[in-house]
Scaffold this motif. Structure first.
Motif, PDB file in Angstrom:
ATOM      1  N   GLN A  51     -26.407  52.235  12.637  1.00 43.44           N
ATOM      2  CA  GLN A  51     -26.507  52.445  11.347  1.00 43.44           C
ATOM      3  C   GLN A  51     -25.033  54.036  11.169  1.00 43.44           C
ATOM      4  O   GLN A  51     -24.661  53.308  10.010  1.00 43.44           O
ATOM      5  CB  GLN A  51     -27.937  52.985  10.884  1.00 43.44           C
ATOM      6  N   ALA A  52     -25.213  54.905  11.540  1.00 40.86           N
ATOM      7  CA  ALA A  52     -24.385  55.825  11.184  1.00 40.86           C
ATOM      8  C   ALA A  52     -22.586  55.564  11.913  1.00 40.86           C
ATOM      9  O   ALA A  52     -21.956  55.721  10.950  1.00 40.86           O
ATOM     10  CB  ALA A  52     -24.255  57.178  12.121  1.00 40.86           C
ATOM     11  N   PHE A  53     -22.728  54.786  12.827  1.00 45.30           N
ATOM     12  CA  PHE A  53     -21.685  53.508  12.679  1.00 45.30           C
ATOM     13  C   PHE A  53     -21.406  53.374  12.350  1.00 45.30           C
ATOM     14  O   PHE A  53     -20.483  52.828  11.920  1.00 45.30           O
ATOM     15  CB  PHE A  53     -21.402  53.468  14.256  1.00 45.30           C
ATOM     16  N   GLY A  54     -22.353  51.795  11.798  1.00 39.40           N
ATOM     17  CA  GLY A  54     -22.040  51.456  10.484  1.00 39.40           C
ATOM     18  C   GLY A  54     -21.776  51.493   9.720  1.00 39.40           C
ATOM     19  O   GLY A  54     -20.735  51.355   8.283  1.00 39.40           O
ATOM     20  N   MET A  55     -21.898  53.292   9.019  1.00 38.91           N
ATOM     21  CA  MET A  55     -21.394  52.884   7.010  1.00 38.91           C
ATOM     22  C   MET A  55     -20.251  53.916   8.086  1.00 38.91           C
ATOM     23  O   MET A  55     -19.681  53.614   6.524  1.00 38.91           O
ATOM     24  CB  MET A  55     -22.519  54.473   7.350  1.00 38.91           C
ATOM     25  N   LEU A  56     -19.376  54.445   8.720  1.00 37.37           N
ATOM     26  CA  LEU A  56     -18.297  54.632   8.888  1.00 37.37           C
ATOM     27  C   LEU A  56     -17.549  53.500   8.401  1.00 37.37           C
ATOM     28  O   LEU A  56     -16.792  53.326   8.356  1.00 37.37           O
ATOM     29  CB  LEU A  56     -18.408  55.410  10.318  1.00 37.37           C
ATOM     30  N   ARG A  57     -18.014  52.409   9.725  1.00 35.74           N
ATOM     31  CA  ARG A  57     -16.835  51.247   8.963  1.00 35.74           C
ATOM     32  C   ARG A  57     -16.945  50.949   8.217  1.00 35.74           C
ATOM     33  O   ARG A  57     -16.660  50.304   7.138  1.00 35.74           O
ATOM     34  CB  ARG A  57     -17.492  50.382  10.136  1.00 35.74           C
TER      35      ARG A  57
END
Ligand code: SF4
Lengths: 212, 476
Positions: free
Chosen positions: B43-49
């Motif tokens: 989810q954190a990588f998703g937020m970064l993207r």
């Protein structure tokens, strides 16, 4: 290095709406969202699994739980007791609550990581005494349609109307108060602005130098 | 009350990593090591993207897979679609960002809190974070290590820093020597019982005293691991010769003694000063601790093996309700001891107690004995390296011959996110750290926490057993 989403977050001075009580001390994040529902790569859809094992039997029959009760559907202020959100640091717990519809939590006390995770989502976690929380839970049970106002800025929780209006002093941790009221709870944006100081700090650390 | 601590390891490591004060009053701290796994990072990588941001310090980031890996058949794709999807997501994220990943194919995979220390990437005087509350484990090395939420993972990925409020420091001094059959696990269960599951909120725990200092690194890790069960987000032991000896043998330093010598003065310098000041000091007599087990559904509900389950009426008012519900769930009554409590499952695993010495201790007890016919017993090593070492030493054979299942490394039944779960109302003797209702995969399941030695003993007798009396029980 700026990006369009990097602006300041919204300010959250107060939250109001109807309440929902979940009684009991030490309600841990495994109860809020059982681990088996964490096998997801996004948080979407977690709302329906909030308190799942408290709400359903193994055969998926409904059990008594406020989250199942018709009269509490649509509530957005959760009223809990002490050490709420203890256990695992999973952010899935506040995410599930938020996606179910919760915008603020009032309780006797909160586990620290849980409160921090709530803040990152803009959910205030405010505290009051055991007696005051007990009275608020009783009120919500009798008046599921009654409005509760969680005033983060003035650190008050107000409920009831007319002569029966009750205002209790609610504690909001200093950092949380500032973050919500000033709209600076989006720490990514805040901290990205300090890139140069970050590099300086990093360069001063012996273990960073020895890796060069 | 304002915090008073001064000159502690916590104060020193904090100061070295403080970047600046944020408008919220929190401190922006540089993160020396960011550990990630498959459950809390996607989810954190998703937020970064979503924000079009890159990982700021990929070389300070290290990934493993632990929660969802099957511990029996690990062939791909995994039998469980959701697990396979999480694994793929992690593989993609680390590849795109250039992050080192201890994939099961490398032989280095394992529980995140086992692999960091065994590879020497966990070091004294570092700030270490991970989206996992047992990150406190790494404090055993004199690091400042704490669990963070997914939004904070996003912060760390994007900036290499995290926003934190400074905590108070409580020194917990465990004096004298532990008795025979008494382990680090018993010490930490006693600490949590004494100070409560909320006792550490707002505090970092410094563990000290003769009983702690005489422990090896694994025992220190078991104690720091469960700091969070006592409400403290971080716990640490000051680094000493035991710490340095361990580090010297790790990947990070074994071929680079120069680097070791260069860093050692820094490690020495972050130790708490002799005249350090603490916000609170608690002393516990280590010689009085006995093998300890839980009777309830929080890790604070523990008792010595010879003591009786407490009467809820006699507990503080705010603990009575939880205790009553716990006793109903566990089916125990005030006045009885836990000794003789029947179990269905014995689980020797988790980031608290699945390192080599834990397995050795368990194996010594089950050697030439047989698991009770009514018990399903499994050993899940903390990492592939532990697994391999244990196989080479013959421990795996000892366990198998006794009737244990010997599994591959992962979190397994600690939280039941893979196939290893309790069924129905099964009771388990578990070397893990949490006995919450539903924790081991079944909401009616019952978990009794204890040391690996005690798990081994329970597997043999089919009931909670004082490991010190095992000899007699078997011989009769
Ligand atoms: S072994 Fe258990 S406590 Fe440790 S990281 Fe895995 S799930 Fe968490």
């Amino acid at each position: 290095m700026s990006s369009s989403d990097d602006g300041p977050a919204d300010t959250i001075e107060s939250v109001s709406g109807t309440g929902i009580p979940v009684r009991g001390n030490d309600i841990d994040t495994d109860q809020i969202i059982p681990a088996r529902f964490m096998k997801v790569v996004t948080f979407d859809g977690l709302g329906e699994f909030a308190f799942f094992d408290q709400r359903f039997t193994g055969e998926d029959n409904e059990k008594d739980h406020p989250f199942n009760e018709e009269r509490f559907q649509g509530a957005n202020v959760l009223v809990v007791n002490s050490n709420f959100g203890c256990g695992s640091s999973r952010e899935h717990a506040p995410q599930a609550l938020q996606r179910w519809g919760i915008d603020a939590v009032v309780g006797e006390s909160f586990a620290e990581i849980f409160a921090g995770n709530c803040l990152a989502l803009g959910i205030p976690t405010v505290t009051a005494s055991t007696e005051e929380i007990g009275a608020l839970q009783a009120y919500v049970e009798e008046h599921p349609e009654g409005t509760i106002s969680v005033d983060v800025e003035r650190e008050l929780v107000v409920y009831g109307s007319g002569d029966d209006e009750t205002a209790i002093n609610a504690d909001v941790a200093d950092a949380q108060h500032k973050a919500l009221v000033e709209g600076v709870w989006d720490t990514t944006a805040l901290m990205r602005a300090n890139e140069n100081s970050v590099c300086e700090t990093a360069d001063s650390l012996p273990y960073m130098q020895s890796d060069d | 009350m304002a915090r008073v601590s001064r000159g502690t390891l916590y104060d020193k490591v904090w100061d070295r990593h403080a970047v600046t004060e944020l408008p919220t009053g929190q401190t922006q701290l540089f993160v020396g090591l960011h550990l990630i796994h498959e459950v809390t990072s996607p989810q954190a990588f998703g937020m970064l993207r979503e924000r079009d941001l890159d990982v700021a310090y990929p070389e300070r980031t290290h990934a493993t897979v632990d929660h969802i890996v099957p511990t029996a058949d690990q062939s791909r794709p995994y039998g469980d679609d959701a697990a396979e999807q999480m694994m793929r997501e992690l593989e993609e994220n680390v590849r795109d960002s250039g992050i080192q990943f201890d994939h099961p194919d490398t032989g280095n995979q394992g529980i995140v809190h086992v692999i960091g220390p065994e590879q020497g990437i966990t070091q004294p005087g570092m700030t270490i974070v991970c989206g996992d509350s047992h990150t406190s484990t790494h404090g055993a090395f004199g690091a400042l290590a704490f669990g963070i939420g997914t939004s904070q993972i996003r912060d760390v990925l994007a900036t290499g820093t995290v926003a934190m409020e400074k905590q108070k420091v409580r020194k917990i001094e465990v004096t004298k020597q532990l008795g025979p059959g008494v382990t680090a696990k018993d010490v930490v269960l006693t600490i949590i019982r004494r100070l409560g599951v909320e006792g550490g909120v707002g505090y970092v725990y410094e563990y000290a005293g003769e009983a702690i200092e005489s422990l090896g690194m694994e025992g220190r890790m078991s104690i720091c691991n469960m700091s969070i069960e006592g409400g403290a987000r971080a716990g640490y032991v000051n680094p000493d010769e035991t710490t340095y000896e361990w580090l010297r043998e790790t990947d990070a330093f074994k071929d680079d003694p120069e680097k070791f010598e260069k860093l050692k003065p820094y490690w020495e310098s972050v130790r708490s000063d002799e005249d350090a000041e603490y916000d609170d000091v608690v002393t516990i007599d280590g010689s009085e601790i006995e093998p300890t087990v839980t009777w309830g559904t929080t890790p604070g509900q523990g008792i010595g093996i010879s003591e009786s389950v407490p009467d809820p009426e006699e507990l503080p008012a705010d603990k009575q309700d939880t205790a009553r519900r716990a006793q109903e769930h566990m089916r125990v009554s005030p006045g009885e001891t836990m000794s003789g409590y029947e179990i269905d499952v014995a689980f020797l695993g988790s980031c608290t107690n699945a390192r080599l010495p834990d397995l050795r201790a368990g194996a010594a007890i089950v050697k030439d004995r047989e698991v009770s016919p009514d018990v399903r017993a499994l050993v899940v090593p903390g990492s592939q390296r532990v697994q391999q070492a244990a196989e080479e030493e013959g421990l795996a054979d000892v366990f198998r011959e006794a009737g244990f299942e010997w599994r591959n490394a992962g979190c397994s039944m600690c939280l039941g996110m893979n196939d290893d779960q309790l069924e129905g109302d099964e009771a388990s003797a578990s070397s893990s750290n949490r006995n919450f209702v539903g924790r081991q995969g079944s909401k009616d399941g019952r978990t009794v926490l204890m040391s690996p030695e005690m798990v081994a003993a329970a597997a043999i007798t089919g009931e909670v057993t004082d490991v010190r009396e095992l000899e007699e029980v078997v011989v009769q």
